[in-house]
Design an enzyme around this catalytic site. Structure first.
Site, short mmCIF file in Angstrom:
data_model
loop_
_atom_site.label_atom_id
_atom_site.label_comp_id
_atom_site.label_asym_id
_atom_site.label_seq_id
_atom_site.Cartn_x
_atom_site.Cartn_y
_atom_site.Cartn_z
N ASN A 85 12.41 5.53 -1.79
CA ASN A 85 11.07 6.04 -2.12
C ASN A 85 9.99 4.96 -2.08
OD1 ASN A 85 9.06 7.83 -3.78
ND2 ASN A 85 9.36 5.97 -5.01
N SER A 146 6.56 11.18 5.14
CA SER A 146 5.20 11.68 4.89
C SER A 146 4.82 12.53 6.09
CB SER A 146 4.24 10.51 4.77
OG SER A 146 2.91 10.94 4.99
N TYR A 158 0.99 3.06 8.62
CA TYR A 158 1.69 3.99 7.73
C TYR A 158 2.39 5.08 8.55
CZ TYR A 158 2.41 7.03 3.66
OH TYR A 158 2.96 7.80 2.68
N SER A 161 5.37 3.64 10.38
CA SER A 161 6.49 3.33 9.48
C SER A 161 7.24 4.61 9.09
CB SER A 161 5.99 2.60 8.23
OG SER A 161 5.25 3.47 7.39
N ILE A 191 -0.36 14.25 -2.31
CA ILE A 191 0.11 14.56 -3.66
C ILE A 191 -0.73 13.75 -4.65
CG2 ILE A 191 2.14 14.70 -5.18
CD1 ILE A 191 2.57 16.28 -2.55
N1 LIG Z 1 1.48 10.09 -3.07
C1 LIG Z 1 1.45 10.80 -1.97
O1 LIG Z 1 0.61 11.68 -1.81
C2 LIG Z 1 2.48 10.59 -0.90
C3 LIG Z 1 2.47 11.43 0.21
C4 LIG Z 1 3.43 11.26 1.19
C5 LIG Z 1 4.39 10.29 1.04
N2 LIG Z 1 4.38 9.47 -0.03
C6 LIG Z 1 5.43 8.45 -0.12
O2 LIG Z 1 6.08 8.59 -1.34
C7 LIG Z 1 6.54 7.32 -1.80
C8 LIG Z 1 6.05 7.06 -3.21
O3 LIG Z 1 4.65 7.22 -3.26
P1 LIG Z 1 3.84 7.14 -4.63
O4 LIG Z 1 2.53 7.78 -4.35
O5 LIG Z 1 4.68 7.60 -5.74
O6 LIG Z 1 3.57 5.56 -4.68
P2 LIG Z 1 3.27 4.58 -5.93
O7 LIG Z 1 2.36 3.53 -5.37
O8 LIG Z 1 2.87 5.33 -7.15
O9 LIG Z 1 4.69 3.95 -6.21
C9 LIG Z 1 5.34 3.11 -5.28
C10 LIG Z 1 6.25 2.18 -6.04
O10 LIG Z 1 6.90 1.35 -5.08
C11 LIG Z 1 6.96 0.04 -5.60
N3 LIG Z 1 7.08 -0.93 -4.53
C12 LIG Z 1 6.12 -1.33 -3.66
N4 LIG Z 1 6.59 -2.31 -2.86
C13 LIG Z 1 7.87 -2.52 -3.23
C14 LIG Z 1 8.89 -3.42 -2.79
N5 LIG Z 1 8.62 -4.31 -1.81
N6 LIG Z 1 10.08 -3.38 -3.38
C15 LIG Z 1 10.33 -2.50 -4.39
N7 LIG Z 1 9.41 -1.64 -4.87
C16 LIG Z 1 8.19 -1.66 -4.29
C17 LIG Z 1 5.66 -0.13 -6.38
O11 LIG Z 1 5.73 -1.18 -7.32
C18 LIG Z 1 5.51 1.25 -7.01
O12 LIG Z 1 6.12 1.30 -8.29
C19 LIG Z 1 6.06 6.31 -0.77
O13 LIG Z 1 7.07 6.05 0.16
C20 LIG Z 1 4.91 7.03 -0.11
O14 LIG Z 1 4.70 6.56 1.22
C21 LIG Z 1 3.44 9.60 -1.01
#
Ligand SMILES: NC(=O)c1ccc[n+]([C@@H]2O[C@H](COP(=O)([O-])OP(=O)(O)OC[C@H]3O[C@@H](n4cnc5c(N)ncnc54)[C@H](O)[C@@H]3O)[C@@H](O)[C@H]2O)c1
Lengths: 249, 73
Positions: A85, A146, A158, A161, A191
């Protein structure tokens, strides 16, 4: 798969989806290894949740990843569930005509995003899958992709990736399926998380919502529900579930 | 300058009245680095001019755009 008594790894567990997923899996009886680069936020998470164990780890460092996976296997037992994640979202057009100093997409931002979103997923999967295979565990790897995997305007790194994540996920489904190991993706749309608000200007987010059939951002628990479904359903592999309110149709 | 106003209206989905004021980038909800590309291509196409990269970066308000376009005519 029945989640109860399984060992599950969640990366990026200190906030957003990762935190909610760690809690949801622990509530269903799993022992959760929570990985993140933010040890303080991890400590807060584990302080209030007995079945969640913190493993500070930078997923972009493959040596650290190998060590942490070995620790989890030693301390918690056979790994059945890996949720990849951890991820970064950066909003950078290929050319920014307004930026005099850096008109071209910065290389550092490209590398930063690819390191976490693509390399991190690869490092975690190869290490965890090795343990699953050695122990003949019929495990599951869920990768958080995503809708950007199809190519979102303003998100070169993004999108690239996440397309890589979906491709790798399909490869692993084909390669590991013969051992009963599954691999698939969940592809959320926009989200309501701090990550979304940090990466996107409000006006840009409003434009995305306008294009979403359901005309709203999604909720974290809607993504969690899809992940739980993917973990539990043993006939789902090599596919991507969109949780995007109809944005991708 | 009515052609420019039409471009502002269409690019940023704003009213004629808004397009008639001196709004800056931060005042226009839809104006970001991506819609800036739409803006520049519309101005170059409709007014048959070619803008330099410095001019493009300077075009961050309606008044600045009008001034720069005027210099081309
Ligand atoms: N929020 C959205 O709307 C959304 C939409 C599509 C996909 N996503 C994907 O969902 C996932 C989580 O998103 P989120 O919004 O909860 O993000 P967020 O920023 O709230 O949380 C991401 C977490 O990853 C950790 N992190 C970052 N780099 C890291 C590393 N090198 N090693 C270990 N941990 C690391 C951060 O410290 C953080 O706690 C991501 O992969 C994001 O691309 C999110």
């Amino acid at each position: 798969m029945n989640i109860e008594q399984k060992v599950a790894i969640v990366t990026g567990a200190a906030s957003g989806f990762g935190k909610a997923l760690a809690i949801a899996l622990s509530q269903r009886g799993a022992t959760v290894a929570a990985l993140d680069i933010d040890p303080h936020a991890l400590a807060n998470l584990t302080a209030t949740n007995q079945n969640i164990v913190a493993f500070p780890c930078d997923v972009t460092n493959h040596e650290q990843v190998d060590q942490v996976i070995a620790h989890i296997d030693d301390e918690l037992g056979d790994i059945s569930i890996l949720i990849n994640n951890a991820g970064l979202m950066r909003n950078t057009p290929l050319l920014n005509l307004l930026d005099r100093n850096e008109r071209k997409h910065s290389i550092s931002s490209w590398r930063e995003v690819m390191a976490v979103n693509q390399d991190g997923v690869f490092f975690m999967a190869r290490s965890a899958a090795e343990k699953m295979l050695d122990k003949r565990v019929k495990g599951v790897i869920i990768n958080i992709s995503s809708i950007a995997a199809k190519g979102n305007i303003g998100q070169t790194a993004y999108s690239a990736s996440k397309a890589a994540v979906e491709a790798m996920s399909n490869v692993w489904a084909k390669e590991l399926g013969r051992f009963g190991i599954r691999s698939m993706c969940i592809a959320p749309g926009f989200i309501d998380t701090s990550g979304t608000h940090d990466a996107l200007e409000d006006k840009m987010l409003a434009r995305w919502v306008e294009q979403t059939s359901l005309r709203r951002t999604g909720k974290i628990n809607e993504v969690v529900a899809a992940v739980i479904c993917a973990v539990e359903n043993d006939f789902m592999t090599g596919t991507t579930i969109a949780v995007d309110g109809g944005l991708s149709i | 300058m009515s052609l420019l106003q039409t471009i502002f209206e269409e690019t940023f989905k704003i009213s004629y009245e808004e397009a008639n004021q001196d709004l800056a980038m931060q005042d226009v909800a839809n104006w970001d680095s991506l819609t800036h590309m739409d803006l520049i291509s519309a101005i170059e196409d409709k007014l048959a001019i070619r803008l330099s990269s410095d001019e493009i970066a300077d075009m961050t308000s309606f008044d600045a755009i009008k001034r720069i376009v005027n210099e081309h005519q």
